[in-house]
Design a protein around this motif. Structure first.
Motif, PDB file in Angstrom:
ATOM      1  N   LYS A  21     -13.460  22.442 -31.252  1.00 15.46           N
ATOM      2  CA  LYS A  21     -13.789  21.007 -31.569  1.00 15.46           C
ATOM      3  C   LYS A  21     -15.184  20.690 -31.599  1.00 15.46           C
ATOM      4  CE  LYS A  21     -12.510  16.568 -29.656  1.00 15.46           C
ATOM      5  NZ  LYS A  21     -11.973  15.771 -28.427  1.00 15.46           N
ATOM      6  N   GLN A  22     -15.989  21.623 -30.906  1.00 14.98           N
ATOM      7  CA  GLN A  22     -17.643  21.312 -31.211  1.00 14.98           C
ATOM      8  C   GLN A  22     -18.112  21.922 -32.656  1.00 14.98           C
ATOM      9  OE1 GLN A  22     -18.614  23.358 -27.274  1.00 14.98           O
ATOM     10  NE2 GLN A  22     -19.992  21.706 -27.218  1.00 14.98           N
ATOM     11  N   VAL A  23     -17.219  22.862 -32.929  1.00 11.74           N
ATOM     12  CA  VAL A  23     -17.575  23.279 -34.403  1.00 11.74           C
ATOM     13  C   VAL A  23     -17.276  22.474 -35.298  1.00 11.74           C
ATOM     14  CG1 VAL A  23     -17.357  25.263 -36.055  1.00 11.74           C
ATOM     15  CG2 VAL A  23     -17.166  25.529 -33.369  1.00 11.74           C
ATOM     16  N   VAL A  24     -16.076  21.687 -35.253  1.00 11.32           N
ATOM     17  CA  VAL A  24     -15.696  20.609 -36.113  1.00 11.32           C
ATOM     18  C   VAL A  24     -16.905  19.521 -36.223  1.00 11.32           C
ATOM     19  CG1 VAL A  24     -14.114  18.972 -36.681  1.00 11.32           C
ATOM     20  CG2 VAL A  24     -13.237  21.177 -35.852  1.00 11.32           C
ATOM     21  N   THR A  25     -17.213  19.254 -35.119  1.00 10.17           N
ATOM     22  CA  THR A  25     -18.135  18.173 -34.708  1.00 10.17           C
ATOM     23  C   THR A  25     -19.512  18.463 -35.461  1.00 10.17           C
ATOM     24  OG1 THR A  25     -17.223  17.361 -32.821  1.00 10.17           O
ATOM     25  CG2 THR A  25     -19.413  16.602 -33.359  1.00 10.17           C
ATOM     26  N   TYR A  26     -19.940  19.825 -35.381  1.00 13.01           N
ATOM     27  CA  TYR A  26     -21.283  20.013 -35.958  1.00 13.01           C
ATOM     28  C   TYR A  26     -21.074  20.227 -37.573  1.00 13.01           C
ATOM     29  CZ  TYR A  26     -23.871  20.194 -31.572  1.00 13.01           C
ATOM     30  OH  TYR A  26     -24.590  19.863 -30.551  1.00 13.01           O
ATOM     31  N   LEU A  27     -19.926  20.882 -37.811  1.00 10.40           N
ATOM     32  CA  LEU A  27     -19.720  20.812 -39.490  1.00 10.40           C
ATOM     33  C   LEU A  27     -19.608  19.609 -40.044  1.00 10.40           C
ATOM     34  CD1 LEU A  27     -16.781  23.323 -39.721  1.00 10.40           C
ATOM     35  CD2 LEU A  27     -19.034  23.367 -41.139  1.00 10.40           C
ATOM     36  N   CYS A  39      -4.088  15.031 -50.819  1.00 12.77           N
ATOM     37  CA  CYS A  39      -3.475  15.020 -49.557  1.00 12.77           C
ATOM     38  C   CYS A  39      -4.468  15.315 -48.436  1.00 12.77           C
ATOM     39  CB  CYS A  39      -2.140  15.421 -49.500  1.00 12.77           C
ATOM     40  SG  CYS A  39      -2.187  17.550 -49.970  1.00 12.77           S
ATOM     41  N   LEU A  40      -5.212  16.511 -48.563  1.00 14.37           N
ATOM     42  CA  LEU A  40      -6.070  17.092 -47.520  1.00 14.37           C
ATOM     43  C   LEU A  40      -7.105  16.116 -47.107  1.00 14.37           C
ATOM     44  CD1 LEU A  40      -6.003  20.894 -48.861  1.00 14.37           C
ATOM     45  CD2 LEU A  40      -5.036  19.981 -46.829  1.00 14.37           C
ATOM     46  N   SER A  41      -7.397  15.346 -47.966  1.00 12.84           N
ATOM     47  CA  SER A  41      -8.477  14.085 -47.529  1.00 12.84           C
ATOM     48  C   SER A  41      -8.021  13.276 -46.326  1.00 12.84           C
ATOM     49  CB  SER A  41      -9.092  13.315 -48.731  1.00 12.84           C
ATOM     50  OG  SER A  41      -9.419  14.383 -49.763  1.00 12.84           O
ATOM     51  N   ASN A  42      -6.807  13.343 -45.796  1.00 11.11           N
ATOM     52  CA  ASN A  42      -6.354  12.685 -44.954  1.00 11.11           C
ATOM     53  C   ASN A  42      -6.812  13.151 -43.489  1.00 11.11           C
ATOM     54  OD1 ASN A  42      -4.642  11.245 -43.076  1.00 11.11           O
ATOM     55  ND2 ASN A  42      -3.070  11.230 -44.224  1.00 11.11           N
ATOM     56  N   ARG A  43      -7.876  12.374 -42.910  1.00  8.21           N
ATOM     57  CA  ARG A  43      -8.597  12.784 -41.714  1.00  8.21           C
ATOM     58  C   ARG A  43      -7.641  12.826 -40.485  1.00  8.21           C
ATOM     59  NH1 ARG A  43     -11.390  16.377 -42.436  1.00  8.21           N
ATOM     60  NH2 ARG A  43     -13.628  16.559 -42.009  1.00  8.21           N
ATOM     61  N   LYS A  44      -6.579  11.972 -40.574  1.00 12.37           N
ATOM     62  CA  LYS A  44      -5.719  11.656 -39.165  1.00 12.37           C
ATOM     63  C   LYS A  44      -4.833  12.968 -39.113  1.00 12.37           C
ATOM     64  CE  LYS A  44      -5.796   6.777 -39.136  1.00 12.37           C
ATOM     65  NZ  LYS A  44      -4.810   5.413 -39.137  1.00 12.37           N
ATOM     66  N   GLU A  45      -4.237  13.468 -40.306  1.00 15.61           N
ATOM     67  CA  GLU A  45      -3.488  14.535 -40.522  1.00 15.61           C
ATOM     68  C   GLU A  45      -4.057  15.803 -40.397  1.00 15.61           C
ATOM     69  OE1 GLU A  45       0.630  15.622 -42.855  1.00 15.61           O
ATOM     70  OE2 GLU A  45      -0.680  13.797 -43.663  1.00 15.61           O
ATOM     71  N   TYR A  46      -5.437  15.913 -41.009  1.00 13.83           N
ATOM     72  CA  TYR A  46      -5.895  17.126 -40.870  1.00 13.83           C
ATOM     73  C   TYR A  46      -7.504  16.851 -40.513  1.00 13.83           C
ATOM     74  CZ  TYR A  46      -2.020  18.051 -44.117  1.00 13.83           C
ATOM     75  OH  TYR A  46      -0.943  18.073 -44.568  1.00 13.83           O
ATOM     76  N   PRO A  47      -7.715  16.827 -39.249  1.00 18.06           N
ATOM     77  CA  PRO A  47      -9.026  16.435 -38.554  1.00 18.06           C
ATOM     78  C   PRO A  47     -10.055  17.429 -38.680  1.00 18.06           C
ATOM     79  CG  PRO A  47      -7.547  16.742 -36.921  1.00 18.06           C
ATOM     80  CD  PRO A  47      -6.676  16.575 -38.298  1.00 18.06           C
ATOM     81  N   SER A  48      -9.349  18.802 -38.984  1.00 14.50           N
ATOM     82  CA  SER A  48     -10.515  20.076 -38.625  1.00 14.50           C
ATOM     83  C   SER A  48     -10.527  20.600 -40.100  1.00 14.50           C
ATOM     84  CB  SER A  48     -10.058  20.818 -37.920  1.00 14.50           C
ATOM     85  OG  SER A  48      -8.489  21.455 -37.934  1.00 14.50           O
ATOM     86  N   PHE A  49     -10.193  19.955 -41.111  1.00 19.62           N
ATOM     87  CA  PHE A  49     -10.423  20.496 -42.506  1.00 19.62           C
ATOM     88  C   PHE A  49     -11.532  20.046 -43.421  1.00 19.62           C
ATOM     89  CE2 PHE A  49      -9.520  19.859 -47.173  1.00 19.62           C
ATOM     90  CZ  PHE A  49      -9.317  21.551 -47.509  1.00 19.62           C
ATOM     91  N   GLN A  89      -7.487  22.888 -33.252  1.00 21.67           N
ATOM     92  CA  GLN A  89      -8.463  22.285 -33.809  1.00 21.67           C
ATOM     93  C   GLN A  89      -9.673  23.498 -34.305  1.00 21.67           C
ATOM     94  OE1 GLN A  89     -10.417  19.422 -30.941  1.00 21.67           O
ATOM     95  NE2 GLN A  89      -8.615  17.876 -31.715  1.00 21.67           N
ATOM     96  N   ILE A  90      -9.198  24.492 -34.952  1.00 22.74           N
ATOM     97  CA  ILE A  90     -10.245  25.446 -35.556  1.00 22.74           C
ATOM     98  C   ILE A  90     -10.512  24.929 -36.884  1.00 22.74           C
ATOM     99  CG2 ILE A  90     -10.221  27.976 -36.244  1.00 22.74           C
ATOM    100  CD1 ILE A  90      -8.098  28.715 -34.510  1.00 22.74           C
ATOM    101  N   PRO A  91     -11.735  24.838 -37.076  1.00 21.44           N
ATOM    102  CA  PRO A  91     -12.355  24.382 -38.786  1.00 21.44           C
ATOM    103  C   PRO A  91     -11.762  25.289 -39.690  1.00 21.44           C
ATOM    104  CG  PRO A  91     -14.031  25.319 -37.252  1.00 21.44           C
ATOM    105  CD  PRO A  91     -13.040  25.183 -36.270  1.00 21.44           C
ATOM    106  N   VAL A  92     -11.282  24.597 -40.821  1.00 28.00           N
ATOM    107  CA  VAL A  92     -11.123  25.321 -41.862  1.00 28.00           C
ATOM    108  C   VAL A  92     -11.747  24.930 -43.128  1.00 28.00           C
ATOM    109  CG1 VAL A  92      -9.282  26.109 -43.494  1.00 28.00           C
ATOM    110  CG2 VAL A  92      -8.762  26.105 -41.388  1.00 28.00           C
ATOM    111  N   ILE A  93     -12.434  25.722 -43.822  1.00 24.42           N
ATOM    112  CA  ILE A  93     -13.357  25.337 -45.105  1.00 24.42           C
ATOM    113  C   ILE A  93     -12.883  26.118 -46.222  1.00 24.42           C
ATOM    114  CG2 ILE A  93     -15.643  24.991 -46.118  1.00 24.42           C
ATOM    115  CD1 ILE A  93     -15.450  26.043 -42.534  1.00 24.42           C
ATOM    116  N   SER A  94     -12.145  25.050 -47.155  1.00 24.92           N
ATOM    117  CA  SER A  94     -11.449  25.765 -48.253  1.00 24.92           C
ATOM    118  C   SER A  94     -12.452  25.723 -49.492  1.00 24.92           C
ATOM    119  CB  SER A  94     -10.301  25.325 -48.816  1.00 24.92           C
ATOM    120  OG  SER A  94      -9.651  25.507 -49.794  1.00 24.92           O
ATOM    121  N   HIS A  95     -12.580  26.797 -50.253  1.00 27.28           N
ATOM    122  CA  HIS A  95     -13.176  26.850 -51.549  1.00 27.28           C
ATOM    123  C   HIS A  95     -12.610  26.306 -52.648  1.00 27.28           C
ATOM    124  CE1 HIS A  95     -11.117  30.564 -50.631  1.00 27.28           C
ATOM    125  NE2 HIS A  95     -11.126  30.713 -52.267  1.00 27.28           N
ATOM    126  N   PHE A  96     -11.292  26.250 -52.740  1.00 24.81           N
ATOM    127  CA  PHE A  96     -10.526  26.061 -53.982  1.00 24.81           C
ATOM    128  C   PHE A  96      -9.175  25.204 -53.812  1.00 24.81           C
ATOM    129  CE2 PHE A  96      -9.438  28.516 -57.938  1.00 24.81           C
ATOM    130  CZ  PHE A  96      -9.833  27.580 -58.639  1.00 24.81           C
TER     131      PHE A  96
END
Length: 854
Positions: free
Chosen positions: A436-442, A177-187, A165-172
């Motif tokens: 997981k906390q970082v994801v929540t605050y993001l 498909c990456l908007s699927n929160r069930k499959e990519y909850p930390s994106f 659950q390490i948050p990944v923030i993409s710029h590009f």
């Protein structure tokens, strides 16, 4: 082969993690650690993966030997620029006294080489760090990751980071498909999803009427998903795809050449290129080699603002290109920071040395291929390349926002400025920061940059989808410029999302004329499109609309039927009021009928004058002069009543024509009936055996009045219950409206006609019985002939009236009126006028009273 490697790596991760929990053993790294290309120690470490190199040499993979290390080459100055933007943002935050005070941010930058396999190794390096062993609690060496620049690489990273659950923030990474929160909850990402861009591109091609387009895409998640969405949206907009090809940067030259040949042989003049920058590079090279020009390029945000593609080499190919991109911004201080990048900052860093060599075309080892030796004192201020260019800060701004989003999430998570020591705004530091906390605050960040741009994420981790439509133009110096000519805002209601700003667009080859790209030319108004069997709906033939149908615009799929009172014009392009048809005085038939009617009335008046002139002669007296004049008067009215049937029907004319006809003919028949009865009684009275009193004048008047009054009563009842009224007959003739009088009550009409017929039949029977009475002048014979003609005319009238179409129905009725009137006039009064005018010797009482020799 790559998927197998991913599975092996994941297996090692799971075994290591679960083994540490089960046996309380140390976390131990298998294999050699991966070192970052750029790094800085800090309390909080942000990882970064960028496609710093664009070429990858893939080693042979097997399950028996250790894979050889991957070799990435050909530095990508644009991606190196993005990596330096991340470093700039981190250093800017470290200098801030309001954001994460007393907390230092560090970074680790890895190279994904724009491919999935190096991305896997990069993310493993970010998670593991450089230490071979850790304590019982295995923690990631980074707290958040910025990247990657491709959707496929990002997906590979998420398959690994998602476990922790390490948050990944993409710029590009724009794949929907990456908007699927069930499959990519930390994106999370700071660039809109292709779900919106693909629909914007579909609306763009529809806006310019390009219904026949070609498509080429990257053979990866970015291209496949984006193109699939575009094709779906294009079909909804009525746009057809002639061909859809895919290429990969690792494809052999023959495959790329084949795709270019497909594009060249196609009839579509517009090409939608949903390509990553790497695939766009190799495609343009082959397009240039095959001298393919004259195409209108429509691009995705990946390459549409890439300055290096707008070089003079490709100027004849891409000038006039259109495409959506995110809004550009200004980042204060970034230009100065980039110009300070120098190998002297870290003499041991190979990446900085490689960058310097590629920028100045020199080498720190002068013996290589005769290149000039780098001194390190070269000036970046003298260079204009994708690294130093800050005129199009679009993706760079996304990196900048991503770093600040992490910083604000950490700021809120560490409750900075909320402790008792609020004076120095310290942060409540935690030894362990749960990802997981970082994801929540993001997910909850909501802040505004110094530029005024608001940054936040929706429930899917996406930003608001807003785009600028840019057009590749050239300034007076011949340099490429990206001119904003429109916009797209997905948050607006449908129909208002896409808008043009009125700025002139330069099209393919620098032409000011908009290109056309259709499978079939638009059908002219008056025609409809007919789909050709076996071909897309955009390929059609044009078929003329049928009678009473129109198409008032080009490319109409269906012809519209005109309203009931309208008809199509000659071109079938618009509905015009139907021609109204009625028996008028101006047409030939109306003029002839009018002439005959007036002639009959005049002739009747002449007969009246003759009778008036000879009113004292025995013949006129023997003819019952009073009834004769009344009969002539009624005949005059009969002739004139036919005129009421001519002209446009109105409420009053419809009521007048039928009631006048009924009453005048009833009066006429009543007079003839009275004359017939008088003749019969007169002859019967002269017989010795019968002493029947003669019919007196008052009795005759009473009988005429009574018979006529009965018809008047019938007409009054008819007008009171259901009077005749104007009616637009559209059933008989589809192309015109026949104005006629509806009978209102058919019973009333046939009752009036039937009553006249009854009187005529009585006259005929009585006259027929008295036809052989012995007298030189037997009027009964003339009445018999007149009634015979009268009955024949009206018996013939009934079927002719019922079967006559349109205005001919009125003509038939007028013909019956005139024919019966002329029959009565000639049969009854012609013999008398003959004697009065030509045989006056017979106009004596002796002759009138004489008996037949027979």
């Amino acid at each position: 082969m790559c998927d197998c490697v991913y599975v092996m790596l994941l297996f090692v991760l799971f075994i290591g993690a679960f083994g540490a929990e089960e046996d309380s053993a140390l976390c131990e790294m298998l294999g050699s650690p991966k070192f970052p290309l750029l790094s800085l120690e800090g309390d909080i470490t942000i990882g970064g993966t960028f496609s710093i190199h664009s070429q990858l040499s893939k080693p042979l993979l097997s399950f028996t030997d250790t894979p050889e290390p991957l070799i990435c080459s050909r530095i990508n100055l644009r991606e190196f620029h993005l990596a330096q933007t991340m470093i700039f943002a981190i250093r800017e935050i470290n200098k801030s006294s309001s954001l994460l005070p007393n907390i230092s941010l560090g970074y680790k930058v890895f190279d994904s080489c724009g491919s999935t396999l190096p991305s896997t190794r990069a993310v493993m390096g970010l998670i593991n760090g450089q230490e071979r062993t850790l304590g019982k609690n295995c923690q990631s060496s980074v707290h958040a990751i910025i990247g990657a620049s491709e959707s496929s690489s990002t997906i590979v990273m998420l398959q690994i980071t998602g476990i922790f659950q390490i948050p990944v923030i993409s710029h590009f990474a724009t794949c929907a498909c990456l908007s699927n929160r069930k499959e990519y909850p930390s994106f999370f990402r700071t660039i809109p999803s292709d779900y919106y861009q693909s629909r914007a591109l579909a609306k763009l091609v529809k806006h310019f009427g390009w219904t026949w387009v070609g498509a080429v895409r990257s053979a990866n998640d970015y291209g496949n998903n984006g193109m699939a969405t575009f094709i779906t949206a294009a079909n909804q907009e009525g746009v057809c795809i002639e061909y859809s090809e895919a290429i990969s940067r690792t494809d052999p030259t023959e495959q790329v050449a084949r795709v270019v040949r497909v594009i060249q042989s196609g009839s579509a003049r517009v090409l939608v290129a949903f390509l990553a920058q790497g695939e766009m590079d190799i495609l343009l090279e082959e397009v240039f080699n095959q001298n393919l020009t004259g195409l209108q390029w429509v691009g995705s945000e990946s390459w549409i603002t890439a300055v290096h593609l707008a070089s003079k080499k490709y100027s004849g190919i891409l000038t006039g290109s259109l495409g959506f991109t995110i809004k550009k911004a200004k980042i204060s201080g970034l230009k100065e920071f980039l110009l300070q990048v120098n190998p002297s900052q870290d003499p041991q860093n190979n990446l900085l040395r490689e960058f310097w060599e590629a920028t100045f075309d020199c080498s720190f080892q002068s013996s290589l291929h005769g290149q000039t030796q780098c001194s390190g004192s070269e000036r970046l201020q003298d260079i204009n390349n994708p690294f130093t260019d800050v005129s199009e800060l679009r993706i760079s701004n996304n990196v900048y926002k991503a770093v600040y989003a992490v910083a604000h999430a950490m700021h809120n998570m560490l409750k900075c400025g909320q402790s008792d020591e609020t004076v120095n705004k310290s942060c409540v530091w935690k030894d362990i920061l749960e990802p997981k906390q970082v994801v929540t605050y993001l997910q909850d960040v909501n802040f505004t940059l110094q530029s005024g741009e608001r940054v936040y994420f929706d429930r899917n981790g996406d930003p608001t989808a807003t785009y600028e439509l840019v057009n590749w133009q050239r300034n007076k110096a011949g340099d490429p410029v990206f001119v904003t000519v429109g916009s797209y805002d997905a948050s607006l209601p449908d129909g208002k999302q896409f808008a043009m700003n009125g700025i002139n667009i330069i099209w393919v080859n620098g032409s000011p004329k908009e290109p056309q790209s259709v499978c079939s030319e638009s059908c002219l108004p008056g025609f409809r499109q007919a789909v050709i069997k076996g071909k897309p709906i955009c390929c059609f033939s044009c078929i003329a609309c049928g009678a009473g149908e129109i198409s008032n615009s080009s490319s109409s799929a269906e012809c519209l039927r005109c309203p009931l009172e309208y008809w199509s014009n000659e071109d079938h392009s618009q509905c015009v009021p139907k021609v109204t048809e009625f028996l008028s005085y101006g047409e030939t038939m109306g003029a002839l009928i009018t002439a005959f009617s007036l002639f009959g009335a005049s002739l009747t008046l002449m007969v009246s004058c003759v009778f008036f002139r000879f009113r004292h002669t025995p013949l006129v007296k023997a003819s019952n002069s009073e009834l004769s004049f009344l009969l002539l008067f009624s005949l005059t009215l009969c002739f004139l009543c036919s005129l009421t049937f001519i002209g446009q029907p109105t409420k009053w004319s419809c009521m007048l024509r039928h009631t006048t006809f009924g009453i005048t003919f009833a009066l006429c028949m009543s007079c003839i009936l009275a004359k017939t009865i008088a003749v019969v009684i007169a002859f019967k009275a002269k017989m010795p055996a019968n002493k029947v009193p003669q019919c007196s004048a008052p009795l005759q008047r009473t009988s005429v009045l009574s018979c006529t009054l009965l018809q008047v009563i019938v007409c009054v009842l008819w007008l009171n219950r259901a009077p005749p009224h104007p009616y637009k007959n559209t059933a008989h003739a589809t192309e015109r409206i026949i104005l006629e009088c509806d009978l209102g009550s058919p019973i009333g009409f046939w009752a009036v006609l039937g009553y006249i017929g009854l009187l005529a039949v009585l006259c005929f029977i009585l006259a027929f019985l008295a036809r052989k009475l012995p007298d030189n002048f037997n009027e009964a014979k003339f009445i018999t002939f007149s009634m015979l003609i009268f009955c024949a005319v009206w018996v013939t009238f009934i079927p002719a009236y019922v079967s006559s179409p349109g205005r001919f129905t009125v003509a038939v009725e007028i013909f019956a009126i005139l024919a019966s009137s002329f029959g009565l006039l000639f049969c009854i009064f012609a013999p008398k006028c003959y004697i009065l005018l030509l045989k006056p010797d017979r106009n004596t009482k002796k002759h009138m009273m004489g008996r037949n020799q027979q």
